[in-house]
Design a protein around this motif. Sequence first.
Motif, PDB file in Angstrom:
ATOM      1  N   PHE A   1       0.570  -1.339   0.108  1.00 26.94           N
ATOM      2  CA  PHE A   1      -0.210   0.108  -0.293  1.00 26.94           C
ATOM      3  C   PHE A   1       0.568   1.722  -0.187  1.00 26.94           C
ATOM      4  CE2 PHE A   1      -4.291  -0.758   0.940  1.00 26.94           C
ATOM      5  CZ  PHE A   1      -4.461  -2.613   0.716  1.00 26.94           C
ATOM      6  N   GLY A   2       0.200   2.511  -0.583  1.00 27.57           N
ATOM      7  CA  GLY A   2       0.938   3.869  -0.477  1.00 27.57           C
ATOM      8  C   GLY A   2       0.564   4.283   0.454  1.00 27.57           C
ATOM      9  N   THR A   3       1.486   5.366   1.553  1.00 27.45           N
ATOM     10  CA  THR A   3       0.798   6.001   2.477  1.00 27.45           C
ATOM     11  C   THR A   3      -0.412   6.551   2.402  1.00 27.45           C
ATOM     12  OG1 THR A   3       2.400   7.653   1.549  1.00 27.45           O
ATOM     13  CG2 THR A   3       3.225   5.959   3.724  1.00 27.45           C
TER      14      THR A   3
ATOM     15  N   TYR B   1      -6.445 -11.584   6.147  1.00 26.29           N
ATOM     16  CA  TYR B   1      -5.530 -10.703   6.486  1.00 26.29           C
ATOM     17  C   TYR B   1      -5.047 -10.400   7.846  1.00 26.29           C
ATOM     18  CZ  TYR B   1      -5.965 -12.020   1.415  1.00 26.29           C
ATOM     19  OH  TYR B   1      -6.088 -12.573   0.416  1.00 26.29           O
TER      20      TYR B   1
ATOM     21  N   TYR C   1      -2.792  -6.714   8.605  1.00 27.46           N
ATOM     22  CA  TYR C   1      -2.161  -5.758   8.037  1.00 27.46           C
ATOM     23  C   TYR C   1      -1.847  -4.668   9.354  1.00 27.46           C
ATOM     24  CZ  TYR C   1      -3.642  -6.488   4.150  1.00 27.46           C
ATOM     25  OH  TYR C   1      -3.438  -6.651   2.035  1.00 27.46           O
TER      26      TYR C   1
ATOM     27  N   GLN D   1      -0.973  -0.382  10.372  1.00 31.99           N
ATOM     28  CA  GLN D   1      -1.601   0.966   9.851  1.00 31.99           C
ATOM     29  C   GLN D   1      -0.643   1.928  10.793  1.00 31.99           C
ATOM     30  OE1 GLN D   1      -5.418   2.749   8.918  1.00 31.99           O
ATOM     31  NE2 GLN D   1      -3.941   3.834   7.028  1.00 31.99           N
TER      32      GLN D   1
ATOM     33  N   HIS E   1       3.947   4.596   7.083  1.00 28.21           N
ATOM     34  CA  HIS E   1       4.032   3.114   6.390  1.00 28.21           C
ATOM     35  C   HIS E   1       3.138   2.762   5.468  1.00 28.21           C
ATOM     36  CE1 HIS E   1       8.355   2.808   8.101  1.00 28.21           C
ATOM     37  NE2 HIS E   1       7.875   3.306   8.806  1.00 28.21           N
ATOM     38  N   GLY E   2       2.101   3.457   5.845  1.00 34.50           N
ATOM     39  CA  GLY E   2       0.894   2.920   5.248  1.00 34.50           C
ATOM     40  C   GLY E   2       0.177   1.470   6.191  1.00 34.50           C
ATOM     41  N   LEU E   3      -0.403   1.077   5.018  1.00 35.19           N
ATOM     42  CA  LEU E   3      -0.631  -0.417   6.185  1.00 35.19           C
ATOM     43  C   LEU E   3       0.555  -1.683   4.958  1.00 35.19           C
ATOM     44  CD1 LEU E   3      -4.260  -0.354   4.252  1.00 35.19           C
ATOM     45  CD2 LEU E   3      -3.072  -1.429   6.830  1.00 35.19           C
TER      46      LEU E   3
ATOM     47  N   LEU F   1       1.590  -6.050   5.238  1.00 34.09           N
ATOM     48  CA  LEU F   1       1.037  -7.261   5.600  1.00 34.09           C
ATOM     49  C   LEU F   1       1.279  -7.868   6.593  1.00 34.09           C
ATOM     50  CD1 LEU F   1      -1.297  -9.550   4.794  1.00 34.09           C
ATOM     51  CD2 LEU F   1       0.709 -10.713   3.053  1.00 34.09           C
TER      52      LEU F   1
ATOM     53  N   TYR G   1      -1.059 -13.697   6.324  1.00 34.71           N
ATOM     54  CA  TYR G   1      -2.677 -14.463   5.957  1.00 34.71           C
ATOM     55  C   TYR G   1      -2.400 -15.151   5.931  1.00 34.71           C
ATOM     56  CZ  TYR G   1      -0.508 -15.380   1.323  1.00 34.71           C
ATOM     57  OH  TYR G   1      -0.205 -16.441   0.767  1.00 34.71           O
TER      58      TYR G   1
ATOM     59  N   LYS H   1       2.984 -15.481   5.651  1.00 34.94           N
ATOM     60  CA  LYS H   1       3.918 -14.792   6.111  1.00 34.94           C
ATOM     61  C   LYS H   1       3.320 -13.558   5.656  1.00 34.94           C
ATOM     62  CE  LYS H   1       7.154 -16.767   9.241  1.00 34.94           C
ATOM     63  NZ  LYS H   1       8.712 -17.078   9.202  1.00 34.94           N
TER      64      LYS H   1
ATOM     65  N   PHE I   1      -5.505  -3.761  11.197  1.00 34.95           N
ATOM     66  CA  PHE I   1      -7.123  -4.206  10.245  1.00 34.95           C
ATOM     67  C   PHE I   1      -6.924  -5.639   9.914  1.00 34.95           C
ATOM     68  CE2 PHE I   1      -8.753  -0.384  10.056  1.00 34.95           C
ATOM     69  CZ  PHE I   1      -7.522   0.755  10.420  1.00 34.95           C
TER      70      PHE I   1
ATOM     71  N   PHE J   1     -12.147  -4.871   4.303  1.00 36.87           N
ATOM     72  CA  PHE J   1     -11.312  -4.246   5.403  1.00 36.87           C
ATOM     73  C   PHE J   1     -12.038  -4.633   6.860  1.00 36.87           C
ATOM     74  CE2 PHE J   1      -7.022  -3.665   4.905  1.00 36.87           C
ATOM     75  CZ  PHE J   1      -6.974  -3.906   3.360  1.00 36.87           C
ATOM     76  N   GLY J   2     -11.894  -4.541   8.236  1.00 35.35           N
ATOM     77  CA  GLY J   2     -12.355  -4.426   9.622  1.00 35.35           C
ATOM     78  C   GLY J   2     -12.646  -3.308   9.609  1.00 35.35           C
TER      79      GLY J   2
END
Lengths: 113, 113
Positions: A103-105, B33, B35, B37, B41-43, B45, B48, B57, B90, B104-105
């Motif tokens: 993902f992007g930021t 999955y 993640y 956040q 750095h964004g999201l 992983l 999963y 991983k 998430f 997403f949750g």
Amino acid sequence: SQELEQSPQSLIVQEGKNLTINCTSSKTLYGLYWYKQKYGEGLIFLMMLQKGGEEKSHEKITAKLDEKKQQSSLHITASQPSHAGIYLCGADTIGGGGNKLTFGTGTQLKVEL
Amino acid sequence: DAGITQSPRHKVTETGTPVTLRCHQTENHRYMYWYRQDPGHGLRLIHYSYGVKDTDKGEVSDGYSVSRSKTEDFLLTLESATSSQTSVYFCAIRSGLGSYEQYFGPGTRLTVT
């Protein structure tokens, strides 16, 4: 540098104006996903693009994946306060099912009345 | 609404304590999955799952373990929480029936003091 770069990082527009957010990858995109997130909430799926040149629209939001499959743009026409939030692009740069997304930021969008 | 719930929604814990976050889905989706956040750095992983007892991983799996003993639940465990694991977590799901979109949750905000 990030594998997936979004620009701009933040954007303030007046209601009714058009805007574009870009997402550029350093690798080939096998799938490109656009999400919207409001502060403190989860991500809302907007659109997914897979084929070079593909374009999809949802209400006043249009996303396109370029022919070389390394960049996507998200265009909002006649912005409204409801469009405000953080727009995130996610990318499958591995292929084979899209389990490992990068993902992007994010791009923070504010819409002023 | 993709029928995803996360619990707890907020948690404060001390360094060195074990923590388990739960993701529950009601629609029998195959893929789940986790993640995290973080600003800048964004999201990213963490792990999963592609079926019951089948996991793999992600980008930032060190310090985390997961378990999926039934289709509807995917647990994320921090065996010994550290301050660097303070984040918003998430969960996401994907049906896998020719569908690549992840939903997403609402997220869990974890603070490790």
